[in-house]
Enzyme design. Structure first.
Site, PDB file in Angstrom:
ATOM      1  N   GLY A   9     -14.336   7.877   2.231  1.00 18.51           N
ATOM      2  CA  GLY A   9     -12.921   7.671   1.888  1.00 18.51           C
ATOM      3  C   GLY A   9     -12.634   6.197   1.686  1.00 18.51           C
ATOM      4  N   GLY A  12      -9.402   4.638  -0.344  1.00 15.73           N
ATOM      5  CA  GLY A  12      -8.028   4.810   0.143  1.00 15.73           C
ATOM      6  C   GLY A  12      -7.417   3.506   0.622  1.00 15.73           C
ATOM      7  N   GLN A  13      -6.186   3.629   1.144  1.00 17.52           N
ATOM      8  CA  GLN A  13      -5.434   2.421   1.531  1.00 17.52           C
ATOM      9  C   GLN A  13      -6.194   1.600   2.570  1.00 17.52           C
ATOM     10  OE1 GLN A  13      -2.041   2.956   4.034  1.00 17.52           O
ATOM     11  NE2 GLN A  13      -1.114   0.997   3.496  1.00 17.52           N
ATOM     12  N   ILE A  36     -14.541  10.597  -2.958  1.00 20.78           N
ATOM     13  CA  ILE A  36     -14.724  11.810  -3.768  1.00 20.78           C
ATOM     14  C   ILE A  36     -14.661  11.502  -5.266  1.00 20.78           C
ATOM     15  CG2 ILE A  36     -12.278  12.516  -3.781  1.00 20.78           C
ATOM     16  CD1 ILE A  36     -13.417  15.420  -3.258  1.00 20.78           C
ATOM     17  N   TYR A 143      -0.905  17.698   9.696  1.00 22.36           N
ATOM     18  CA  TYR A 143      -1.663  16.450   9.876  1.00 22.36           C
ATOM     19  C   TYR A 143      -1.770  16.100  11.366  1.00 22.36           C
ATOM     20  CZ  TYR A 143      -2.571  11.387   9.515  1.00 22.36           C
ATOM     21  OH  TYR A 143      -3.082  10.120   9.645  1.00 22.36           O
ATOM     22  N   LYS A 147      -5.095  15.848  13.849  1.00 25.61           N
ATOM     23  CA  LYS A 147      -5.448  14.632  14.586  1.00 25.61           C
ATOM     24  C   LYS A 147      -5.530  14.919  16.083  1.00 25.61           C
ATOM     25  CE  LYS A 147      -6.079  11.879  11.146  1.00 25.61           C
ATOM     26  NZ  LYS A 147      -7.439  11.407  10.860  1.00 25.61           N
ATOM     27  N   ILE A 173       0.733   1.923   8.271  1.00 26.76           N
ATOM     28  CA  ILE A 173       0.007   0.698   7.898  1.00 26.76           C
ATOM     29  C   ILE A 173       0.588   0.152   6.585  1.00 26.76           C
ATOM     30  CG2 ILE A 173      -2.251  -0.312   7.426  1.00 26.76           C
ATOM     31  CD1 ILE A 173      -2.181   0.901  10.195  1.00 26.76           C
TER      32      ILE A 173
HETATM   33  N1  SER Z   1       0.849   6.841   7.982  1.00 24.62           N
HETATM   34  C1  SER Z   1       0.662   8.201   8.427  1.00 24.62           C
HETATM   35  C2  SER Z   1       1.617   9.117   7.767  1.00 24.62           C
HETATM   36  O1  SER Z   1       2.717   8.695   7.507  1.00 24.62           O
HETATM   37  C3  SER Z   1       0.822   8.300   9.921  1.00 24.62           C
HETATM   38  O2  SER Z   1      -0.423   8.087  10.500  1.00 24.62           O
HETATM   39  O3  SER Z   1       1.293  10.233   7.551  1.00 24.62           O
END
Ligand code: SER
Length: 321
Positions: A9, A12-13, A36, A143, A147, A173
């Protein structure tokens, strides 16, 4: 023999900037980037790169064997907002990719894993201010569920099989290189882009929604320091709480206005408001600070300055070209 690293990955950011930093630390040839697809050509052309579907165990295993990989950073995931639209896909990607790397470590193919967790493990029954390391976690998003369950599996693989897996509950982030995708905290990146390019922003969260956030440089520092810390310092094998700054859309707007006084904002909360409302507003990360010496460098205004300077340079470059 130097360590060989695989980032899954990498486009990604977080993966984009993590790849750059790990290559500075360990050498370009020792850090294999994978994703990917090849959506980030700068990254693809900056060193060894492989196309890997994180859900494909054999693809991950073959790459680890071919390059003698000992350390994997698993950054591929569907985030909170996308996960609500595609729940089964989020479960499939987020869980199976984690099992693949945990099982490769259990079998001895690799030695060490970084896997990011998130503030999304928390839910409406969690204390919202200075959320403790050990507390009620009843997430309401797919999500968050992936986690939370992932954290339990990481701890289990460490306890039962001695797997060296390390994790952080990342807050939102904020960065100016690769865009985030599909998160609830993404507004705090979009707002800077809109401020520089359009002078106005319509925010998908309400003005007083306070969330824990962090500038990318701090997130990368935390990640590399956690991975470099000696084993006896790591007492948490689920995921560490990690904190830097907390702010509302109104506070980030006011911070930007110090540098762009004509900037304007409107608020139009959508389905992401309910997700944000289920998350804490601030995090107690004293365990990370005590165990392996975590300290953040960026407050809101310092981050705003850095974001605006860099985005303004990008806009000038495009205008010039
Ligand atoms: N930045 C993520 C989100 O907003 C949180 O971990 O889904």
């Amino acid at each position: 023999m130097s360590s060989k690293i695989l980032i899954i990955g990498a486009c990604g950011q977080i993966g984009t900037e993590l790849t750059t930093r790990l290559r500075e630390l360990y050498g370009v040839e020792n850090v294999i980037a994978s994703d990917i697809n090849t959506r980030n050509l700068d990254l693809v052309n900056s060193g060894p790169f492989e196309i890997i579907d994180a859900k494909n165990f054999n693809a991950v295993k073959d790459c680890c064997k071919n390059y003698n990989i000992d350390t994997v950073y698993l950054m591929a995931a569907l985030l909170s907002a996308t996960g609500e639209k595609y729940p089964m896909e989020a479960w499939d990607l987020n869980m199976n990719s984690l099992f693949h790397v945990l099982n490769l470590a259990k079998g001895g193919t690799i030695k060490k894993i970084f896997w990011p967790s998130s503030i999304a493990v928390f839910g409406p029954t969690t204390p919202t201010e200075n959320t403790p390391q050990h507390t009620t976690c009843e997430p309401t998003t797919v999500y968050g569920i992936t986690k939370q369950v992932g954290e339990r599996w990481c701890e289990y693989y460490h306890e039962k099989y001695g797997v060296d897996v390390r994790s952080i509950r990342y807050p939102g982030i904020i960065s100016h290189k690769a865009m985030p995708g599909g998160g609830t905290t993404d507004y705090a990146v979009e707002i800077y882009h809109k401020a520089v390019k359009e002078g106005s922003y319509e925010c998908f969260l309400s003005e007083h929604t306070e969330l824990p956030m962090m500038f990318m440089d701090d997130a990368i520092k935390a990640t590399t320091e956690l991975m470099q810390a000696s084993t006896e310092k790591i007492n948490i094998r689920s995921a560490y709480n990690l904190s830097a700054i907390s702010f509302t859309p109104q506070q980030i707007f006011e911070s930007i206005k110090k540098y762009i006084p004509e900037f304007t904002i409107t608020y139009k909360p959508d389905f992401r408001q309910a997700i944000a409302d289920s998350w804490p507003s601030s995090i107690d990360d004293s365990t990370a600070r005590n165990d392996w010496g975590w300290q953040h460098d960026f407050d809101l205004d310092k981050m705003t300055q850095e974001m605006l300077e860099n985005l303004q340079k990008q806009v000038c470059k495009v205008d010039f070209e």
